[in-house]
Design an enzyme around this catalytic site. Structure first.
Site, PDB file in Angstrom:
ATOM      1  N   TYR A 147       0.983  -1.289   0.117  1.00 32.93           N
ATOM      2  CA  TYR A 147       0.188  -0.009  -0.046  1.00 32.93           C
ATOM      3  C   TYR A 147       0.854   1.347   0.006  1.00 32.93           C
ATOM      4  O   TYR A 147       0.879   2.142  -0.901  1.00 32.93           O
ATOM      5  CB  TYR A 147      -1.020   0.003   1.426  1.00 32.93           C
ATOM      6  N   ASP A 148       1.791   1.335   0.919  1.00 31.18           N
ATOM      7  CA  ASP A 148       2.674   2.602   1.099  1.00 31.18           C
ATOM      8  C   ASP A 148       3.461   2.596  -0.278  1.00 31.18           C
ATOM      9  O   ASP A 148       3.384   3.906  -0.527  1.00 31.18           O
ATOM     10  CB  ASP A 148       3.675   2.393   2.481  1.00 31.18           C
ATOM     11  N   GLU A 149       4.348   1.801  -0.599  1.00 32.60           N
ATOM     12  CA  GLU A 149       5.120   1.888  -1.582  1.00 32.60           C
ATOM     13  C   GLU A 149       4.341   2.247  -3.186  1.00 32.60           C
ATOM     14  O   GLU A 149       4.793   2.654  -3.902  1.00 32.60           O
ATOM     15  CB  GLU A 149       5.974   0.764  -1.656  1.00 32.60           C
ATOM     16  N   LYS A 151       1.468   3.630  -3.261  1.00 27.72           N
ATOM     17  CA  LYS A 151       0.945   5.081  -3.216  1.00 27.72           C
ATOM     18  C   LYS A 151       2.166   5.934  -3.501  1.00 27.72           C
ATOM     19  O   LYS A 151       1.740   7.125  -4.084  1.00 27.72           O
ATOM     20  CB  LYS A 151       0.210   5.156  -1.865  1.00 27.72           C
ATOM     21  N   VAL A 189      -9.980   1.068  12.337  1.00 28.34           N
ATOM     22  CA  VAL A 189     -10.132   1.081  13.932  1.00 28.34           C
ATOM     23  C   VAL A 189     -11.492   1.549  14.316  1.00 28.34           C
ATOM     24  O   VAL A 189     -12.264   0.876  15.212  1.00 28.34           O
ATOM     25  CB  VAL A 189      -8.956   1.878  14.533  1.00 28.34           C
ATOM     26  N   PHE A 193     -14.437  -0.681  16.231  1.00 28.13           N
ATOM     27  CA  PHE A 193     -14.598  -0.478  17.642  1.00 28.13           C
ATOM     28  C   PHE A 193     -16.222  -0.091  17.816  1.00 28.13           C
ATOM     29  O   PHE A 193     -16.721  -0.654  18.627  1.00 28.13           O
ATOM     30  CB  PHE A 193     -13.947   0.859  18.006  1.00 28.13           C
ATOM     31  N   GLY A 209      -2.546   0.397  22.653  1.00 31.84           N
ATOM     32  CA  GLY A 209      -3.491   1.509  22.676  1.00 31.84           C
ATOM     33  C   GLY A 209      -2.791   2.997  22.697  1.00 31.84           C
ATOM     34  O   GLY A 209      -3.692   3.902  22.627  1.00 31.84           O
ATOM     35  N   ASP A 275       3.211  -1.039  12.312  1.00 33.38           N
ATOM     36  CA  ASP A 275       1.787   0.127  12.562  1.00 33.38           C
ATOM     37  C   ASP A 275       2.523   1.281  13.116  1.00 33.38           C
ATOM     38  O   ASP A 275       3.121   1.295  14.132  1.00 33.38           O
ATOM     39  CB  ASP A 275       1.247  -0.633  13.667  1.00 33.38           C
ATOM     40  N   GLN A 278       2.617   7.317  15.973  1.00 31.13           N
ATOM     41  CA  GLN A 278       1.804   8.281  16.034  1.00 31.13           C
ATOM     42  C   GLN A 278       1.572   9.120  14.539  1.00 31.13           C
ATOM     43  O   GLN A 278       2.288   8.598  13.651  1.00 31.13           O
ATOM     44  CB  GLN A 278       2.722   9.337  16.715  1.00 31.13           C
TER      45      GLN A 278
HETATM   46  P1  NAD Z   1     -12.732   1.602   0.389  1.00 28.85           P
HETATM   47  O1  NAD Z   1     -11.804   0.481   0.263  1.00 28.85           O
HETATM   48  O2  NAD Z   1     -13.957   1.775   0.969  1.00 28.85           O
HETATM   49  O3  NAD Z   1     -12.812   2.215  -1.198  1.00 28.85           O
HETATM   50  C1  NAD Z   1     -11.748   1.704  -2.336  1.00 28.85           C
HETATM   51  C2  NAD Z   1     -12.664   1.487  -3.593  1.00 28.85           C
HETATM   52  O4  NAD Z   1     -11.815   1.143  -4.659  1.00 28.85           O
HETATM   53  C3  NAD Z   1     -13.691   0.534  -3.244  1.00 28.85           C
HETATM   54  O5  NAD Z   1     -15.003   0.530  -3.750  1.00 28.85           O
HETATM   55  C4  NAD Z   1     -13.010  -0.714  -4.212  1.00 28.85           C
HETATM   56  O6  NAD Z   1     -13.991  -1.658  -4.511  1.00 28.85           O
HETATM   57  C5  NAD Z   1     -12.276   0.011  -5.134  1.00 28.85           C
HETATM   58  N1  NAD Z   1     -11.252  -0.735  -5.949  1.00 28.85           N
HETATM   59  C6  NAD Z   1     -10.277  -1.336  -5.263  1.00 28.85           C
HETATM   60  N2  NAD Z   1      -9.236  -1.661  -6.244  1.00 28.85           N
HETATM   61  C7  NAD Z   1      -9.935  -1.378  -7.471  1.00 28.85           C
HETATM   62  C8  NAD Z   1      -9.577  -1.932  -8.731  1.00 28.85           C
HETATM   63  N3  NAD Z   1      -8.609  -2.560  -9.316  1.00 28.85           N
HETATM   64  N4  NAD Z   1     -10.368  -1.423  -9.742  1.00 28.85           N
HETATM   65  C9  NAD Z   1     -11.445  -0.736  -9.530  1.00 28.85           C
HETATM   66  N5  NAD Z   1     -11.846  -0.352  -8.287  1.00 28.85           N
HETATM   67  C10 NAD Z   1     -11.193  -0.854  -7.334  1.00 28.85           C
HETATM   68  O7  NAD Z   1     -11.659   2.852   0.667  1.00 28.85           O
HETATM   69  P2  NAD Z   1     -11.834   4.646   0.988  1.00 28.85           P
HETATM   70  O8  NAD Z   1     -11.335   4.737   2.582  1.00 28.85           O
HETATM   71  O9  NAD Z   1     -13.001   4.807   0.565  1.00 28.85           O
HETATM   72  O10 NAD Z   1     -10.602   4.833   0.343  1.00 28.85           O
HETATM   73  C11 NAD Z   1     -10.535   5.662  -0.928  1.00 28.85           C
HETATM   74  C12 NAD Z   1      -9.503   6.093  -1.516  1.00 28.85           C
HETATM   75  O11 NAD Z   1      -8.905   7.088  -0.402  1.00 28.85           O
HETATM   76  C13 NAD Z   1      -8.148   4.746  -1.410  1.00 28.85           C
HETATM   77  O12 NAD Z   1      -7.374   5.110  -2.425  1.00 28.85           O
HETATM   78  C14 NAD Z   1      -7.348   5.126  -0.164  1.00 28.85           C
HETATM   79  O13 NAD Z   1      -6.182   4.762  -0.392  1.00 28.85           O
HETATM   80  C15 NAD Z   1      -7.360   6.496   0.162  1.00 28.85           C
HETATM   81  N6  NAD Z   1      -7.508   6.881   1.392  1.00 28.85           N
HETATM   82  C16 NAD Z   1      -8.223   6.709   2.251  1.00 28.85           C
HETATM   83  C17 NAD Z   1      -8.272   7.010   3.643  1.00 28.85           C
HETATM   84  C18 NAD Z   1      -9.297   6.741   4.649  1.00 28.85           C
HETATM   85  O14 NAD Z   1      -9.043   7.088   5.889  1.00 28.85           O
HETATM   86  N7  NAD Z   1     -10.538   6.568   4.274  1.00 28.85           N
HETATM   87  C19 NAD Z   1      -7.016   7.543   4.236  1.00 28.85           C
HETATM   88  C20 NAD Z   1      -5.909   7.879   3.221  1.00 28.85           C
HETATM   89  C21 NAD Z   1      -6.153   7.421   1.794  1.00 28.85           C
HETATM   90  N1  UDP Z   2      -6.354  -0.774  15.824  1.00 33.80           N
HETATM   91  C1  UDP Z   2      -6.639  -1.310  17.028  1.00 33.80           C
HETATM   92  N2  UDP Z   2      -7.889  -2.308  17.093  1.00 33.80           N
HETATM   93  C2  UDP Z   2      -8.358  -2.363  15.760  1.00 33.80           C
HETATM   94  C3  UDP Z   2      -8.240  -1.834  14.599  1.00 33.80           C
HETATM   95  C4  UDP Z   2      -7.242  -1.011  14.562  1.00 33.80           C
HETATM   96  O1  UDP Z   2      -6.216  -0.975  17.968  1.00 33.80           O
HETATM   97  O2  UDP Z   2      -9.329  -3.315  15.888  1.00 33.80           O
HETATM   98  C5  UDP Z   2      -5.164   0.200  15.724  1.00 33.80           C
HETATM   99  C6  UDP Z   2      -4.218  -0.099  14.795  1.00 33.80           C
HETATM  100  O3  UDP Z   2      -2.991  -0.923  15.104  1.00 33.80           O
HETATM  101  C7  UDP Z   2      -3.567   1.161  14.505  1.00 33.80           C
HETATM  102  C8  UDP Z   2      -4.846   1.995  14.667  1.00 33.80           C
HETATM  103  O4  UDP Z   2      -5.713   1.483  15.249  1.00 33.80           O
HETATM  104  O5  UDP Z   2      -2.655   1.684  15.192  1.00 33.80           O
HETATM  105  C9  UDP Z   2      -5.167   2.793  13.279  1.00 33.80           C
HETATM  106  O6  UDP Z   2      -5.739   1.371  12.553  1.00 33.80           O
HETATM  107  P1  UDP Z   2      -6.317   1.613  11.170  1.00 33.80           P
HETATM  108  O7  UDP Z   2      -6.496   0.240  10.607  1.00 33.80           O
HETATM  109  O8  UDP Z   2      -7.855   2.248  11.228  1.00 33.80           O
HETATM  110  O9  UDP Z   2      -5.574   2.371  10.329  1.00 33.80           O
HETATM  111  P2  UDP Z   2      -4.085   2.900   9.910  1.00 33.80           P
HETATM  112  O10 UDP Z   2      -4.064   4.356  10.257  1.00 33.80           O
HETATM  113  O11 UDP Z   2      -3.185   1.955  10.774  1.00 33.80           O
HETATM  114  O12 UDP Z   2      -3.927   2.660   8.412  1.00 33.80           O
END
Ligand code: NAD
Ligand code: UDP
Length: 330
Positions: A147-149, A151, A189, A193, A209, A275, A278
Site C-alpha cells: 500500500y505505502d510504496e 501509493k 479502527v 470499535f 493502545g 503499525d 503516531q
Molecule cells: P474503500 O476500500 O472503501 O474504497 C476503495 C474502492 O476502490 C472500493 O470501492 C473498491 O472496490 C475499489 N477498488 C479497489 N481496487 C480496485 C480496482 N483495481 N479497480 C477498480 N476499483 C477498485 O476505501 P476508502 O476509504 O473509500 O478509500 C478511498 C481512497 O482514499 C483509496 O485510494 C485510499 O487509499 C484513499 N485513502 C483513504 C483514507 C481513509 O482514511 N479512508 C486514508 C488515506 C487514503
Molecule cells: N487498531 C486497533 N484495533 C482494531 C483496529 C485497529 O487497535 O481493531 C489500531 C491499529 O493497530 C492502528 C490504529 O488502530 O494503530 C489505526 O488503524 P487503522 O487500521 O484504522 O488505520 P491505519 O492508520 O493503521 O492505516
C-alpha cells in the site's frame, strides 16, 4: 452555477468514493463511477442509480479504460490494512497500473486528475506532525509496503506525467477518515470499535493502545477534496488533508463505549507489524490554500457513524438495534 462537467470517480462504490459521487452529482455534474467491488458495495451507490446523471461501470483500473471525461478522481484502492494485505500484489498493481492507466486516460482527454494519496507515504513518521515536505519512514519490504510504496510510486507517476506531459494533477495525502458507508468488516479502527461496541463484544486494542491517529469525518474530507480539485491549474500538491486533533487508540475506544453505552470490555491484541506509533497531519497548507479546516468534532462524527452502523446491524439482527435499546425496545 458553475458549468456541468463529466467526471470519472474510480473507486466510486467505496466509502469515500460514494460520498464524492453524491457531492459531485449534487453540484450538477455528470458522474461516471468505476469500481470492481473489491471493497466497495452496490449498496453504497444504490440510491444514485436512478439519477440520469449517474452511470456505473464495473471495471478494474489495472486494465485500460477508454472514456471521455473532463476530470478524474482516482480513488480506486483498498484502504484498510486487512483488505490491502489480503492480496498485496493486486494492491500494488491497483496503485501503480491503476495510476498509469488513469494518467494515460487523463493525458488523452486532457482531463485534470486527482490522486487519493495517503498519510502512509510518511510510514512510521519520525517528524511530528507531518508536513508535506517530510519524506517519510516507510519499510519497503514490510507487510504495509504494498500500500505505502504503491501509493508512493503513484505519486511519482503523477509528478512525472506533470513534468513530462504537462498534465494537470492534484495530489492529496488523506489521513484517517471515518463515517457512514465504511464496510461493516472494514477492519479499520473506527468501524471495528463501533461494531464491537454495538454488539457488546470485546473491543480489540492492538498493542497498548498508546499509538495515535487523527480522525477526520467524511463530510469534511469530501469538502477538502472538492476544493483541491478547484485550485488553480498550477497547484499540484501534495497537500495533507485530515484532522489535526490527535487521539490515542485507547481514548477512541473509551469514547465509543461512552457514546454507545456499550458493555464491551477492552482486550489487548498483538500490534500489527509496522503499525505507525503516531500520526497527525500538519494542515497549514490546506488551511491557506483551500481556506479549509475540519469542522466536525470527533464526538459528533462518531454519533453519526454509530447511528449508521446501528442501522446496518439492525437490518441484519433487529434485536441488536441500539435505537431499539435506547427507545426501550420500541
Ligand atoms: P474503500 O476500500 O472503501 O474504497 C476503495 C474502492 O476502490 C472500493 O470501492 C473498491 O472496490 C475499489 N477498488 C479497489 N481496487 C480496485 C480496482 N483495481 N479497480 C477498480 N476499483 C477498485 O476505501 P476508502 O476509504 O473509500 O478509500 C478511498 C481512497 O482514499 C483509496 O485510494 C485510499 O487509499 C484513499 N485513502 C483513504 C483514507 C481513509 O482514511 N479512508 C486514508 C488515506 C487514503
Ligand atoms: N487498531 C486497533 N484495533 C482494531 C483496529 C485497529 O487497535 O481493531 C489500531 C491499529 O493497530 C492502528 C490504529 O488502530 O494503530 C489505526 O488503524 P487503522 O487500521 O484504522 O488505520 P491505519 O492508520 O493503521 O492505516
Amino acid at each position: 452555477m458553475a458549468s456541468s462537467k463529466r467526471i470519472l470517480v474510480t473507486g466510486g462504490a467505496g466509502f469515500l468514493g460514494s460520498h464524492l459521487c453524491e457531492r459531485l452529482l449534487g453540484e450538477g455534474n455528470e458522474v461516471l463511477c468505476v469500481d470492481n467491488f473489491f471493497t466497495g458495495t452496490k449498496a453504497n451507490i444504490a440510491h444514485l442509480l436512478d439519477n440520469p446523471y449517474f452511470e456505473f461501470m464495473r471495471h478494474d483500473v489495472t486494465f485500460p479504460l477508454y472514456v471521455e471525461v473532463d476530470e478524474i478522481f482516482n480513488l480506486a484502492c483498498p484502504a484498510s490494512p486487512i483488505h490491502y494485505q489480503y492480496d498485496p500484489v493486486q494492491t500494488t498493481k491497483t496503485s501503480v497500473h491503476g495510476a498509469i492507466n488513469m494518467l494515460g486516460l487523463a493525458k488523452r482527454v486532457k482531463a485534470t486528475i486527482f490522486q487519493a494519496s495517503t498519510s502512509e507515504v510518511y510510514g512510521d513518521p519520525t517528524v511530528h506532525p507531518q508536513p508535506e515536505s517530510y519524506r517519510g519512514n516507510v519499510n519497503p519490504i514490510g507487510v504495509r509496503a504494498c500500500y505505502d510504496e504503491g501509493k508512493r510510486c503513484a505519486e511519482t507517476l503523477f509528478f512525472d506525467y506533470h513534468r513530462q506531459h504537462k498534465l494537470k494533477i492534484k495530489v492529496a495525502r488523506i489521513f484517517n477518515t471515518y463515517g457512514p458507508r465504511m464496510h461493516l468488516n472494514d477492519g479499520r479502527v473506527v468501524s471495528n470499535f463501533i461494531v464491537q461496541a454495538l454488539k457488546n463484544e470485546p473491543i480489540t486494542i492492538y498493542g497498548k493502545g498508546s499509538q495515535t491517529r487523527s480522525f477526520c469525518y467524511v463530510s469534511d474530507l469530501i469538502e477538502a477534496i472538492v476544493r483541491v480539485m478547484a485550485t488553480p491549474p498550477g497547484f499540484t500538491g501534495p497537500i495533507n488533508i485530515g484532522s489535526s486533533v490527535e487521539f490515542t487508540i485507547r481514548e477512541l475506544a473509551l469514547a465509543v463505549i461512552r457514546l454507545t453505552g456499550s458493555k464491551s470490555k477492552l482486550v489487548q491484541r498483538k500490534l500489527p507489524a509496522d503499525d505507525p506509533l503516531q500520526r497527525q497531519p500538519d494542515i497549514a497548507l490546506a488551511k491557506r490554500m483551500l481556506k479549509w479546516k475540519p469542522t466536525v468534532r470527533l464526538e459528533e462524527g462518531l454519533k453519526h457513524t454509530i447511528a449508521y452502523f446501528d442501522q446496518v446491524l439492525s437490518t441484519r439482527r433487529p434485536e441488536a438495534s441500539l435505537a431499539r435499546r435506547i427507545n426501550g425496545g420500541r
